[in-house]
Scaffold this active site. Structure first.
Site, short mmCIF file in Angstrom:
data_model
loop_
_atom_site.label_atom_id
_atom_site.label_comp_id
_atom_site.label_asym_id
_atom_site.label_seq_id
_atom_site.Cartn_x
_atom_site.Cartn_y
_atom_site.Cartn_z
N CYS A 44 1.04 -0.80 0.42
CA CYS A 44 -0.15 -0.65 0.05
C CYS A 44 0.96 1.42 -0.08
O CYS A 44 1.76 1.45 0.88
CB CYS A 44 -0.79 -0.28 1.18
N CYS A 92 0.69 3.73 2.56
CA CYS A 92 0.79 3.82 4.36
C CYS A 92 2.39 3.64 4.39
O CYS A 92 2.37 4.48 5.83
CB CYS A 92 0.25 1.96 3.90
#
Lengths: 315, 108
Positions: B33, B36
């Site tokens: 991700c 993230c």
């Protein structure tokens, strides 16, 4: 007020970071105002931060994760002395030199500016969309099509880019369903003919996507007939959104010449904008190729253009 | 990774969340991700600067899918603040430090 810079680069995708590497190596100590973390694709690192495997970037025979590739770009620029500001430019004034840029109330000035704010895919804005990007949901057929060999997939949209993606994807997929909310395409005649004559491409007219199925990866979608309102489910392992791109040029309106489609107008074979000393590179001025490698190439051009321009000013 | 951040797993999650006197912010994240990764350094800063008021923890959703499901995390990054073991705040999607601090103001 922060000291005046020789070069400020706005945006930090492949274009901006390549410009940073080149201008740092030219001893121009650039400041990269890289943007703020977000989930909307104008974040630091650019659109590749929302992808997984990048397999078409030369030099990585086994492929590389998009975020990792961008971290490498950034580290390389840092190694040569580029400075980074993890904030988002909110306003610019390019009417006089040094050029002025604001992050909130703070002013930054530079002799030359390289604009590389990129573009974002227009999304459907449905629940769970963000998590599924890179996991069955994609905005880049060229990037992700390979992963859908012999699978049934969908393409949303009715323009040239949707037809291009559907045609491209038919090389891998067993079946491609184009989902379009009207009963005719906006795409050019030649692209329509190509798609209509392709035995793997089906059309679902007058339907729009109303929800995604699947948690960690896409398992299907629900579509609604826009006339009757009737909904039905389609099992798909991949869905490509091709309803268009939007350049991140809001802050440059009235400052730089933009084309009708909103992209920054650059002089051919260069990164020059209508303002001497302001250069543009990457997807913010490219609606044709839109690849990481072409963005990086144009970032290199912008850095060299800026370097030469600065030399001319001082000489 | 800063020592200021607590790494959670399926086995330690309930104990850490339930056993903390301070509110615990859990960052549901994954290796793949990008956003993230963007907020990770911001969370480290907040952990160092605000560690006395709020505990910052991370949970890898690939390794702890059951917990992500339990709290119906459908998108990452998702940040959930647990106060006395109960989820009281949920922030979905990456954002800048100033915006994040603003969202967490009631705990700081």
């Amino acid at each position: 007020m922060p000291e005046n810079r020789q070069v400020i680069i706005i945006g930090s995708g492949p274009a901006g970071l390549t410009a940073a590497i080149y201008s740092a190596r030219a001893n121009l100590s650039p400041l990269v105002i890289e943007g703020e973390p977000s989930s909307t694709s104008d974040q630091p690192g650019g659109q590749l931060m929302l992808t997984t495997d990048v397999e078409n970037y030369p030099g990585f025979p086994e492929g590389i994760m998009g975020p990792e590739l961008m971290q490498n770009f950034r580290s390389q620029a840092e190694r040569f002395g580029a400075d980074f500001l993890t904030q988002k430019v909110t306003r610019v004034d390019f009417s006089s030199n040094p050029f002025q840029m604001w992050v909130g109330e703070t002013t930054y000035t530079a002799d030359a500016v390289i604009v590389s704010t990129g573009a974002r895919s227009v999304m459907l804005n449905l629940p769970n969309e963000f998590e599924l990007v890179g996991h069955g949901l994609s905005t880049c057929a060229t990037c992700d099509g390979f992963f859908f060999r012999d699978q049934e997939i969908g393409v949303v949209g009715g323009g040239d880019s949707a037809m291009e993606e559907a045609t491209f994807l038919s090389r891998f997929a067993s079946k491609v369903t184009v989902i379009h909310r009207r009963d005719e395409l906006r795409a050019s005649k030649i692209m329509q003919d190509r798609a209509f004559s392709n035995p793997k491409i089906d059309f679902l007219w007058n339907h729009e996507v109303t929800s995604y199925k699947g948690e960690s990866k896409l398992e299907g979608i629900t579509v609604k007939d826009v006339n009757s309102g009737q909904e039905k489910d389609l099992a798909l392992s991949g869905l490509f959104i091709a309803i268009g791109h939007k350049p991140n040029t809001d802050i440059f309106q009235g400052q730089l010449d933009l084309l009708e489609n909103g992209y920054i107008s650059t002089q051919s074979d260069s990164s020059l904008t209508n303002i001497s000393g302001v250069f543009a590179c990457g997807d913010v001025q490219d609606f044709t190729y839109r690849q990481a490698i072409t963005a990086a190439g144009s970032g290199c051009m912008a850095a060299i253009d800026a370097e030469r321009w600065l030399e001319d000013q001082s000489g | 990774m800063s020592e200021a951040i607590t790494i959670l797993s399926t086995t330690t999650f309930d104990e850490v969340i339930g056993g903390s006197d301070n509110p615990v912010l859990v960052d549901f994240w994954a290796e793949w991700c990008g956003p993230c990764k963007m907020i990770a350094p911001i969370l480290e800063e907040i952990a160092v600067e605000q560690g006395e008021k709020i505990k910052i923890a991370k949970l890898n959703v690939d390794e702890a899918a059951d917990i992500a499901r339990r709290f119906e995390v459908m998108s990452i990054p998702t940040l959930i603040v647990f106060d006395n073991g109960v989820p009281t705040k949920r922030i979905v999607g990456a954002k800048g430090k100033a915006a994040l601090i603003e969202d967490l103001e009631e705990y700081l």
